[in-house]
Design an enzyme around this catalytic site. Structure first.
Site, PDB file in Angstrom:
ATOM      1  N   LYS A 195     -13.055  33.656-106.480  1.00  0.00           N
ATOM      2  CA  LYS A 195     -13.635  34.857-106.448  1.00  0.00           C
ATOM      3  C   LYS A 195     -14.849  34.877-105.089  1.00  0.00           C
ATOM      4  O   LYS A 195     -15.206  34.137-104.235  1.00  0.00           O
ATOM      5  CB  LYS A 195     -14.628  34.543-107.174  1.00  0.00           C
ATOM      6  CG  LYS A 195     -16.351  35.758-107.402  1.00  0.00           C
ATOM      7  CD  LYS A 195     -17.044  35.507-108.508  1.00  0.00           C
ATOM      8  CE  LYS A 195     -18.833  36.183-108.063  1.00  0.00           C
ATOM      9  NZ  LYS A 195     -20.348  36.198-109.498  1.00  0.00           N
ATOM     10  N   ASP A 230     -24.132  39.042-103.150  1.00  0.00           N
ATOM     11  CA  ASP A 230     -24.156  39.807-104.717  1.00  0.00           C
ATOM     12  C   ASP A 230     -25.570  40.050-104.740  1.00  0.00           C
ATOM     13  O   ASP A 230     -26.029  38.962-105.555  1.00  0.00           O
ATOM     14  CB  ASP A 230     -23.868  38.711-105.589  1.00  0.00           C
ATOM     15  CG  ASP A 230     -23.799  39.217-106.978  1.00  0.00           C
ATOM     16  OD1 ASP A 230     -23.518  40.181-107.288  1.00  0.00           O
ATOM     17  OD2 ASP A 230     -23.528  38.270-108.137  1.00  0.00           O
ATOM     18  N   SER A 279     -26.775  46.785-111.628  1.00  0.00           N
ATOM     19  CA  SER A 279     -28.095  45.968-112.348  1.00  0.00           C
ATOM     20  C   SER A 279     -28.460  44.839-112.011  1.00  0.00           C
ATOM     21  O   SER A 279     -28.517  43.724-111.670  1.00  0.00           O
ATOM     22  CB  SER A 279     -26.806  45.392-113.752  1.00  0.00           C
ATOM     23  OG  SER A 279     -26.475  46.589-114.591  1.00  0.00           O
ATOM     24  N   LYS A 302     -30.191  42.183-109.260  1.00  0.00           N
ATOM     25  CA  LYS A 302     -30.818  40.390-109.374  1.00  0.00           C
ATOM     26  C   LYS A 302     -32.126  40.508-108.915  1.00  0.00           C
ATOM     27  O   LYS A 302     -32.877  41.927-108.792  1.00  0.00           O
ATOM     28  CB  LYS A 302     -29.932  40.021-108.792  1.00  0.00           C
ATOM     29  CG  LYS A 302     -29.114  39.666-109.305  1.00  0.00           C
ATOM     30  CD  LYS A 302     -28.151  38.517-107.802  1.00  0.00           C
ATOM     31  CE  LYS A 302     -26.849  38.242-108.402  1.00  0.00           C
ATOM     32  NZ  LYS A 302     -26.245  37.256-110.155  1.00  0.00           N
ATOM     33  N   ARG A 349     -25.830  34.925-101.137  1.00  0.00           N
ATOM     34  CA  ARG A 349     -24.531  34.318 -99.614  1.00  0.00           C
ATOM     35  C   ARG A 349     -23.380  33.751-100.255  1.00  0.00           C
ATOM     36  O   ARG A 349     -22.758  33.815 -99.781  1.00  0.00           O
ATOM     37  CB  ARG A 349     -25.228  34.329 -98.868  1.00  0.00           C
ATOM     38  CG  ARG A 349     -26.357  32.891 -98.297  1.00  0.00           C
ATOM     39  CD  ARG A 349     -26.287  32.440 -97.081  1.00  0.00           C
ATOM     40  NE  ARG A 349     -27.589  31.228 -97.500  1.00  0.00           N
ATOM     41  CZ  ARG A 349     -28.464  30.406 -98.002  1.00  0.00           C
ATOM     42  NH1 ARG A 349     -28.935  32.100 -98.503  1.00  0.00           N
ATOM     43  NH2 ARG A 349     -28.919  29.514 -97.456  1.00  0.00           N
ATOM     44  N   ASP A 369     -22.229  33.440-103.060  1.00  0.00           N
ATOM     45  CA  ASP A 369     -21.610  33.950-104.747  1.00  0.00           C
ATOM     46  C   ASP A 369     -19.984  34.027-103.901  1.00  0.00           C
ATOM     47  O   ASP A 369     -18.754  34.557-104.768  1.00  0.00           O
ATOM     48  CB  ASP A 369     -21.926  35.125-104.897  1.00  0.00           C
ATOM     49  CG  ASP A 369     -21.521  35.415-106.371  1.00  0.00           C
ATOM     50  OD1 ASP A 369     -21.223  35.170-107.339  1.00  0.00           O
ATOM     51  OD2 ASP A 369     -21.106  36.522-106.940  1.00  0.00           O
ATOM     52  N   ASP A 397     -23.532  42.988-113.086  1.00  0.00           N
ATOM     53  CA  ASP A 397     -24.037  41.807-112.346  1.00  0.00           C
ATOM     54  C   ASP A 397     -22.873  41.310-112.990  1.00  0.00           C
ATOM     55  O   ASP A 397     -22.405  39.550-112.455  1.00  0.00           O
ATOM     56  CB  ASP A 397     -25.282  41.936-112.540  1.00  0.00           C
ATOM     57  CG  ASP A 397     -25.634  40.064-111.765  1.00  0.00           C
ATOM     58  OD1 ASP A 397     -24.752  39.644-110.112  1.00  0.00           O
ATOM     59  OD2 ASP A 397     -26.520  40.016-112.107  1.00  0.00           O
ATOM     60  N   GLU A 399     -19.512  41.205-111.934  1.00  0.00           N
ATOM     61  CA  GLU A 399     -19.271  41.464-110.923  1.00  0.00           C
ATOM     62  C   GLU A 399     -17.733  40.672-110.614  1.00  0.00           C
ATOM     63  O   GLU A 399     -16.864  40.881-110.513  1.00  0.00           O
ATOM     64  CB  GLU A 399     -18.993  42.503-110.017  1.00  0.00           C
ATOM     65  CG  GLU A 399     -19.901  41.365-108.486  1.00  0.00           C
ATOM     66  CD  GLU A 399     -20.284  40.181-109.682  1.00  0.00           C
ATOM     67  OE1 GLU A 399     -20.023  39.406-108.850  1.00  0.00           O
ATOM     68  OE2 GLU A 399     -21.694  40.231-109.890  1.00  0.00           O
ATOM     69  N   ARG A 447     -15.803  38.459-112.461  1.00  0.00           N
ATOM     70  CA  ARG A 447     -14.806  38.599-113.697  1.00  0.00           C
ATOM     71  C   ARG A 447     -13.642  39.899-113.026  1.00  0.00           C
ATOM     72  O   ARG A 447     -12.524  40.188-113.455  1.00  0.00           O
ATOM     73  CB  ARG A 447     -14.900  38.710-114.691  1.00  0.00           C
ATOM     74  CG  ARG A 447     -16.072  39.850-114.961  1.00  0.00           C
ATOM     75  CD  ARG A 447     -16.544  39.649-116.701  1.00  0.00           C
ATOM     76  NE  ARG A 447     -17.788  39.152-116.183  1.00  0.00           N
ATOM     77  CZ  ARG A 447     -18.757  37.909-116.817  1.00  0.00           C
ATOM     78  NH1 ARG A 447     -18.773  38.515-118.314  1.00  0.00           N
ATOM     79  NH2 ARG A 447     -19.682  36.950-117.200  1.00  0.00           N
TER      80      ARG A 447
END
Length: 486
Positions: free
Chosen positions: A247, A252, A257, A259, A268, A270, A329, A331, A333
């Site tokens: 991923k 993110d 939605s 955070k 940073r 993610d 959020d 995302e 997947r």
């Protein structure tokens, strides 16, 4: 500088025992080291150090580090090789003390396991300070003596792989954008003739009908990239490859939605899944492992904008399944769904994906181990055995039908991107969602959200992004390559 190891005695009051390098050095200085240690008080405990100056002209400063019990091997309760972990931790502490003294070079006692010692030294000294004017002095660790130079070099390569992942994860999101991430990996692989790197643009992603991936990317001004790496180390380039999928959300925000702002800067990292799998392939190439590996990293940002996914939107994945985006959020997947579909094109021997996927994984295991969801006991055994050696542990989690029902019971589409009971078993419902895009019989999903960063839990990593479980992925690939060799 010189770092030497010392074992604690089996009995509480017995004299501590040097490693062979420690013994040799003590003889060189006519027993002064042993004498000074006995004058310093009680024997050295595991991970503790004593520092001596002026013992020998070649080594103005000598750090003696406690290695714990001499014959510590695999600890079944802890699921790791305790002896190796003790060496990594002790050597890291010793090397940092030499760094604090601003000594530019340190020789390291192999402590009976040169690979573990090298990992401790190289991991322990690493720090991200690219953007600071005042930097810590650079210290170059070297093997003391020449007996185990091959194992030492292997340890250095493993640790540098993890440090590459740490570098990518720690760097600010305006420095590591999707394109810059891809270019950085390409540059690292440029010197290998058996590696091809494809940096696929948005137009290619669209032709592949990766609608789930594109739906996340469209919320950001940064264009998405699909990074594809082919490492052909196998004797036959047509042999079924191991496929790594990571991923790659380079930042993110949660999208619509959104955070909470507190701690959002850590997002940073993610793209830790992409960072660890790409770094593992760089390491496999450096080690010249005899197997074929393909790396896939869908890279983009997840941002809120007028073009972003809205809760309730329905998007179509590469395999035709529709997904209701109930939470923007969740995302990661969506990216992985399309990348996993694409991975099947290569008729893989196994697919292993890594992702900082769910906060629920952090709640379940914290930073002790990576959660593994897999449909293959063969794959699980290889991952588990690799992690015992590296000390970067994995723990098997359930892929029950129980969780599948919670993502397939969806009002508007084939699947919802969150489980219908919201917070319950969040890491498990995320894995169940991914399973809907996998037909391969050997697949493992590694949720690395809990091991993304290090406060002080792993003593040989400084505070910051951890780059875990890069070494476990490398060791796993190495075992797989031996398997195919036999």
């Amino acid at each position: 500088g010189l770092v030497l190891g010392i074992y604690s005695s089996e009995k509480d009051e017995g004299a501590a025992q040097f490693t062979s390098a420690g013994d040799a050095f003590d003889r060189l200085v006519s027993g002064k080291l042993r004498e000074l240690l006995s004058l310093c008080g009680p024997p050295l405990k595991k991970g503790k150090t004593r520092i001596f100056h002026g013992l020998h002209q070649d080594f103005p400063s000598v750090v003696v580090v406690g290695l714990g019990k001499k014959n510590a091997g695999v600890n079944d309760q802890e699921n790791w090789n305790e002896g190796k972990e003790n060496i990594r931790a002790a050597v890291a502490v010793g090397c940092r003390q030499i760094q604090d003294l601003e000594i530019p070079c340190v020789e390291v006692d192999p402590c009976g396991d040169a690979q573990a010692a090298a990992e401790g030294a190289v991991l322990g000294l690493h720090e991200y300070n690219e953007l600071k004017q005042k930097k810590k002095p650079v210290v170059t660790p070297q093997l003391h003596g020449s007996a185990e130079s091959e194992a030492w070099q292997k340890g250095v390569t493993y640790a540098e792989g993890q440090n590459l992942a740490r570098y990518l994860m720690e760097a600010p999101a305006n420095y590591i954008t999707p394109i810059k991430f891809a270019e950085h990996i390409e540059q690292k692989l440029r010197s290998f003739s058996n590696v091809k790197v494809h940096i696929r643009p948005e137009s290619w992603i669209a032709t592949q009908e990766m609608g789930a991936f594109l739906s996340v990317a469209k919320g950001s001004a940064e264009p998405p990239i699909f990074l594809e790496i082919h490492y052909l180390g196998g004797a036959n380039t047509n042999d079924s490859p191991l496929v790594f999928v990571g991923k790659g959300i380079t930042f993110d925000s949660g999208g619509i939605s959104l955070k909470p702002s507190s701690g959002m800067d850590a997002m940073r990292a993610d793209m830790g899944g992409a960072a660890t799998v790409c770094s593992a392939i760089v390491t496999a190439a450096a080690l010249n492992l005899p197997l074929n590996i393909i790396g896939l990293a869908p890279l983009c940002e997840n941002m809120p904008s007028g073009k972003a996914n809205k809760p309730g939107d329905v998007v179509r994945a590469k395999n035709g399944k529709t997904i209701q985006v109930d939470n923007t959020d969740a995302e990661g997947r969506l990216l992985l769904a399309d990348a996993l579909c694409y991975a099947h094109n290569f008729k893989p021997r196994a697919i292993v994906n890594a992702a900082t996927l769910t906060g629920a994984m952090d709640v379940a295991l914290g930073s002790a181990a990576t959660g593994v969801f897999t449909n293959s006991s063969w794959l699980w055994t290889h991952l588990y055995e690799a992690s015992v050696l590296t000390g970067d542990r994995v723990w098997r989690m359930p892929l029950f039908e129980h969780y599948t029902k919670q993502v397939t019971d969806c009002p508007l589409a084939d699947l919802s991107n969150i489980g219908k009971y919201s917070r319950a078993g969040g890491a498990c419902t995320a894995a169940a969602f991914l399973k809907e895009f996998v037909t391969a019989s050997h697949w493992a999903h590694l949720d690395i959200a809990g091991v993304m960063s290090n406060k002080d839990e792993v003593p040989y990593l400084r505070k910051g992004m951890a780059g875990r479980p890069t070494r476990t992925l490398v060791e796993f690939a190495a075992r797989l390559s031996q398997d195919s060799h036999n």
